[in-house]
Design a protein around this motif. Structure first.
Motif, PDB file in Angstrom:
ATOM      1  N   PHE A 163       6.099  -2.398  -9.722  1.00 45.17           N
ATOM      2  CA  PHE A 163       5.285  -1.919  -8.573  1.00 45.17           C
ATOM      3  C   PHE A 163       5.235  -2.544  -7.564  1.00 45.17           C
ATOM      4  CE2 PHE A 163       0.973  -0.157  -7.393  1.00 45.17           C
ATOM      5  CZ  PHE A 163       1.303   1.147  -7.354  1.00 45.17           C
ATOM      6  N   ILE A 164       4.869  -4.184  -7.832  1.00 45.74           N
ATOM      7  CA  ILE A 164       4.797  -5.211  -6.466  1.00 45.74           C
ATOM      8  C   ILE A 164       6.152  -4.909  -5.751  1.00 45.74           C
ATOM      9  CG2 ILE A 164       4.616  -7.455  -5.785  1.00 45.74           C
ATOM     10  CD1 ILE A 164       2.624  -7.610  -8.367  1.00 45.74           C
ATOM     11  N   PHE A 165       7.088  -4.937  -6.426  1.00 49.18           N
ATOM     12  CA  PHE A 165       8.461  -5.092  -5.905  1.00 49.18           C
ATOM     13  C   PHE A 165       8.680  -4.050  -4.916  1.00 49.18           C
ATOM     14  CE2 PHE A 165      12.876  -3.489  -6.077  1.00 49.18           C
ATOM     15  CZ  PHE A 165      13.545  -4.623  -5.311  1.00 49.18           C
ATOM     16  N   LEU A 166       8.375  -2.760  -5.412  1.00 48.39           N
ATOM     17  CA  LEU A 166       8.563  -1.408  -4.342  1.00 48.39           C
ATOM     18  C   LEU A 166       7.707  -1.298  -3.462  1.00 48.39           C
ATOM     19  CD1 LEU A 166      10.293   1.122  -4.606  1.00 48.39           C
ATOM     20  CD2 LEU A 166       8.242   2.217  -5.908  1.00 48.39           C
ATOM     21  N   PHE A 167       6.544  -1.693  -3.361  1.00 44.63           N
ATOM     22  CA  PHE A 167       5.574  -1.858  -2.313  1.00 44.63           C
ATOM     23  C   PHE A 167       6.120  -2.892  -1.226  1.00 44.63           C
ATOM     24  CE2 PHE A 167       3.012   0.966  -4.726  1.00 44.63           C
ATOM     25  CZ  PHE A 167       2.440   1.702  -3.725  1.00 44.63           C
ATOM     26  N   MET A 168       6.460  -4.267  -1.873  1.00 48.30           N
ATOM     27  CA  MET A 168       6.647  -5.256  -0.984  1.00 48.30           C
ATOM     28  C   MET A 168       8.103  -4.860  -0.150  1.00 48.30           C
ATOM     29  SD  MET A 168       4.181  -7.341  -1.144  1.00 48.30           S
ATOM     30  CE  MET A 168       5.159  -8.529  -0.030  1.00 48.30           C
ATOM     31  N   LEU A 169       9.106  -4.188  -1.087  1.00 46.12           N
ATOM     32  CA  LEU A 169      10.307  -3.806  -0.393  1.00 46.12           C
ATOM     33  C   LEU A 169       9.918  -3.002   0.818  1.00 46.12           C
ATOM     34  CD1 LEU A 169      13.164  -4.636  -1.214  1.00 46.12           C
ATOM     35  CD2 LEU A 169      13.230  -2.170  -2.285  1.00 46.12           C
ATOM     36  N   VAL A 170       9.084  -1.998   0.578  1.00 48.98           N
ATOM     37  CA  VAL A 170       8.620  -0.978   1.594  1.00 48.98           C
ATOM     38  C   VAL A 170       8.104  -1.643   2.719  1.00 48.98           C
ATOM     39  CG1 VAL A 170       7.027   1.165   2.066  1.00 48.98           C
ATOM     40  CG2 VAL A 170       8.624   1.030  -0.066  1.00 48.98           C
ATOM     41  N   LYS A 171       7.286  -2.728   2.558  1.00 47.00           N
ATOM     42  CA  LYS A 171       6.612  -3.362   3.641  1.00 47.00           C
ATOM     43  C   LYS A 171       7.465  -4.252   4.316  1.00 47.00           C
ATOM     44  CE  LYS A 171       2.632  -5.895   4.769  1.00 47.00           C
ATOM     45  NZ  LYS A 171       1.996  -5.037   5.663  1.00 47.00           N
ATOM     46  N   ALA A 192       5.344   7.472  -9.095  1.00 51.07           N
ATOM     47  CA  ALA A 192       4.952   8.483 -10.166  1.00 51.07           C
ATOM     48  C   ALA A 192       5.852   8.201 -11.412  1.00 51.07           C
ATOM     49  CB  ALA A 192       5.246   9.911  -9.722  1.00 51.07           C
ATOM     50  N   GLY A 193       6.950   7.630 -11.265  1.00 47.37           N
ATOM     51  CA  GLY A 193       8.003   7.518 -12.493  1.00 47.37           C
ATOM     52  C   GLY A 193       7.312   6.391 -13.379  1.00 47.37           C
ATOM     53  N   THR A 194       6.295   5.515 -12.999  1.00 49.65           N
ATOM     54  CA  THR A 194       5.612   4.618 -13.929  1.00 49.65           C
ATOM     55  C   THR A 194       5.049   5.218 -14.926  1.00 49.65           C
ATOM     56  OG1 THR A 194       3.802   4.262 -12.579  1.00 49.65           O
ATOM     57  CG2 THR A 194       5.605   2.824 -11.968  1.00 49.65           C
ATOM     58  N   LEU A 195       4.741   6.139 -14.822  1.00 44.58           N
ATOM     59  CA  LEU A 195       3.992   7.097 -15.855  1.00 44.58           C
ATOM     60  C   LEU A 195       4.950   7.456 -16.988  1.00 44.58           C
ATOM     61  CD1 LEU A 195       1.855   8.995 -17.372  1.00 44.58           C
ATOM     62  CD2 LEU A 195       2.708  11.024 -16.079  1.00 44.58           C
ATOM     63  N   ILE A 196       6.309   7.946 -16.697  1.00 45.04           N
ATOM     64  CA  ILE A 196       7.219   7.690 -17.711  1.00 45.04           C
ATOM     65  C   ILE A 196       7.673   6.668 -18.383  1.00 45.04           C
ATOM     66  CG2 ILE A 196       9.527   8.696 -18.106  1.00 45.04           C
ATOM     67  CD1 ILE A 196       7.580  10.865 -17.514  1.00 45.04           C
ATOM     68  N   ALA A 197       7.909   5.459 -17.415  1.00 47.56           N
ATOM     69  CA  ALA A 197       8.201   4.196 -18.082  1.00 47.56           C
ATOM     70  C   ALA A 197       6.978   3.736 -19.162  1.00 47.56           C
ATOM     71  CB  ALA A 197       8.417   3.324 -16.891  1.00 47.56           C
TER      72      ALA A 197
END
Length: 415
Positions: A19-27, A250-255
Motif C-alpha cells: 500500500f505504501i509502495f503504491l502510493f509512494m510510487l504514484v507520488k 481495491a485488490g488489497t481486499l482479495i489479498a
C-alpha cells in the motif's frame, strides 16, 4: 490459532508495505512511468500462466491428499515440466515486444521477472498446499514487500533513484531472495520421494487436468490484463496510472481474504470432501461466507473514508480526474471476493469444468460489452464490462454449487 494470527500479521505487513509502495510510487514517479509499470505487471502476470500451465491446480490436490513422503517426487516432476515449458514458451514471449505491447527498453527485465516470479509463485502454492501458510507468507513478504519498502526509501533519500529501472531491479532482487529462502526451507522439511524416478504418467495426468483450468485462468486473468491496454488505447497512459492505483487499492481486499481466510480454509475443504466429512465441509463454507461478508463491508466503508485524504496527499490532478474509476473497481473486487467462496467449493468437489465455463463466459461478456459500447461510453465501457464479467462468474459458480453439491455437503454449519 496462533499460526493463523502470525500468518495474518505477516500478510497484513505485506499489504501495508504494498500500500505504501503504491502510493509512494504514484507520488514520486511521473504518471507515464506508473502507467508503464502497470503494463509490465499485467504482462508479467499474464505470462506466468503460460510458463506454469496452471499445473498447481493438479499438484495442490495431490499434495493436500498425499503423505509427505511423496511430496519430493511431486516437486521433481513439476520441476521437469516447468523446465520444458520455459524452453517452449519463453522465446515466444518476445512477440510482446515485436507487437509493441511493451517497449524494447524493458526487454532486459521482462524475462528475468517472468522466470523468478513464476518460481516464487509456485513455491508459495506448494507451501500453502503443505499447510505451511506462515512460510508461504514469509516468501510473499520477501517477494513483494521488503524490496518495495527498500526502493521507496532510496527514492526518498536520493532523487536519482526515482526511475522505473530501479523499481524493476529491486523487484528482481526481492524475488531472488524469496527463492533462496524457500530452497532452504524445503531442504529442512525432509521431504520424501526425491530419489523416485520421474513419473511421466503422473505429469501427463496432471497436464490433462491443468489445461482446462489454464483456459479458465487465462480467460479470467485476461480481463485484468486486457483492461489496462484497452484503457490505454481509449484514454492514454495517464488513465492507466490512475487505474493501477485504484485497482491496486481495491485488490488489497482479495489479498487480505486470501491470507486470512482462503489459504487456510481451502486445503481443509479439499480434505473434508475427500474424507466425506460433511460437517467440517459446511463449517468451512460458513467461515468463508462470514469473513468475506464482514471484511467486504469494512473495506468498503474504510477505503471510501480514507482514500480521498490520500489523494490529497499525492496532489496530482490526474488521480482526482479519474477518481470515479475507484467505485467501479471496488464493486468488481467485492463481487470477486464472493465468487471465490463458490470457486473453492467447486474446486474441492472437482467440478473443474464449471470453473472453466464460468471464466470463459466472463471474458466473453467482457470483450463483447467493451467492444460494443467503447465508441459510446469511452473508457466507462471497460469499467462496466469489468463488473459484469465478475457478476457472470458469481452467478455461474453459485448456480453450479447449488445444483451440483451433494445434499449432505450443501449449506453451512455452526459446529
Amino acid at each position: 490459532m496462533h499460526l493463523r494470527i502470525i500468518n495474518i500479521s505477516i500478510r497484513a505487513l505485506v499489504m501495508i508495505s504494498r500500500f505504501i509502495f503504491l502510493f509512494m510510487l504514484v507520488k514520486l514517479l511521473d504518471p507515464t512511468d506508473v502507467g508503464i509499470y502497470g503494463l509490465v505487471v499485467a504482462a508479467v502476470g499474464y505470462s506466468l500462466y503460460f510458463v506454469g500451465l496452471d499445473f498447481y491446480t493438479y499438484t495442490t490436490r495431490e499434495i493436500s491428499s498425499a503423505s509427505k513422503q511423496y511430496w519430493g517426487s511431486f516437486l521433481k516432476c513439476q520441476g521437469l515440466l516447468t523446465f520444458l515449458l520455459y524452453i517452449l514458451v519463453l522465446p515466444m514471449l518476445i512477440l510482446l515486444f515485436y507487437m509493441d505491447v511493451l517497449p524494447w527498453s524493458l526487454l532486459k527485465w521482462f524475462f528475468f521477472l517472468v522466470v523468478l516470479e513464476h518460481i516464487c509463485l509456485e513455491l508459495m502454492r506448494f507451501f500453502i498446499a503443505a499447510s505451511e501458510q506462515v512460510t508461504a507468507s514469509i516468501v510473499l513478504f520477501l517477494n513483494q514487500a521488503l524490496w518495495a519498502v527498500l526502493v521507496i526509501g532510496l527514492m526518498l533519500l536520493d532523487e536519482s533513484f526515482r526511475r522505473l529501472d530501479y523499481v524493476l531491479f529491486f523487484w528482481l532482487m526481492g524475488s531472488s531472495l524469496a527463492i533462496v529462502f524457500s530452497v532452504f526451507k524445503i531442504v529442512k522439511m525432509n521431504l520424501g520421494g526425491w530419489s523416485t524416478a520421474v513419473d511421466f504418467r503422473w505429469i501427463v495426468s496432471g497436464v490433462k487436468i491443468a489445461i482446462p483450468m489454464l483456459v479458465a485462468t487465462l480467460a479470467f486473468r485476461g480481463v485484468f490484463t486486457f483492461d489496462r491496454y484497452w484503457l490505454q488505447g481509449l484514454a492514454g497512459l495517464d488513465i492507466v496510472a490512475a487505474y493501477v492505483l485504484f485497482i491496486g487499492v481495491a485488490g488489497t481486499l482479495i489479498a487480505f481474504l486470501d491470507a486470512a481466510v482462503f489459504s487456510f480454509v481451502y486445503p481443509k475443504l479439499i480434505h473434508a470432501y475427500k474424507n466425506d466429512d460433511s460437517k467440517m465441509y459446511k463449517k468451512c463454507m460458513r467461515e468463508m461466507l462470514i469473513f468475506v461478508s464482514l471484511f467486504s463491508v469494512l473495506f468498503l466503508i474504510g477505503s471510501l473514508l480514507v482514500f480521498p485524504y490520500l489523494l490529497n496527499w499525492i496532489d496530482k490532478p490526474v488521480y482526482f480526474q479519474f477518481f470515479d474509476i475507484y467505485y467501479w473497481v471496488l464493486a468488481a473486487m467485492i463481487i470477486n471476493a464472493f465468487w471465490m467462496i463458490f470457486h473453492y467449493a467447486l474446486y474441492s468437489q472437482r467440478h473443474d469444468r464449471h470453473i472453466v465455463y464460468s471464466h470463459l463466459a466472463s471474458i466473453g461478456s467482457f470483450l463483447i460489452l467493451a467492444f460494443v459500447f467503447s465508441s459510446i461510453w469511452g473508457y466507462y465501457s471497460i469499467l462496466a464490462a469489468l463488473c459484469v464479467s465478475q457478476l457472470v462468474i458469481l452467478i455461474w459458480k453459485l448456480s453450479a454449487y447449488v445444483y451440483l453439491t451433494p445434499k449432505r455437503f450443501f449449506g453451512i454449519s455452526s459446529a
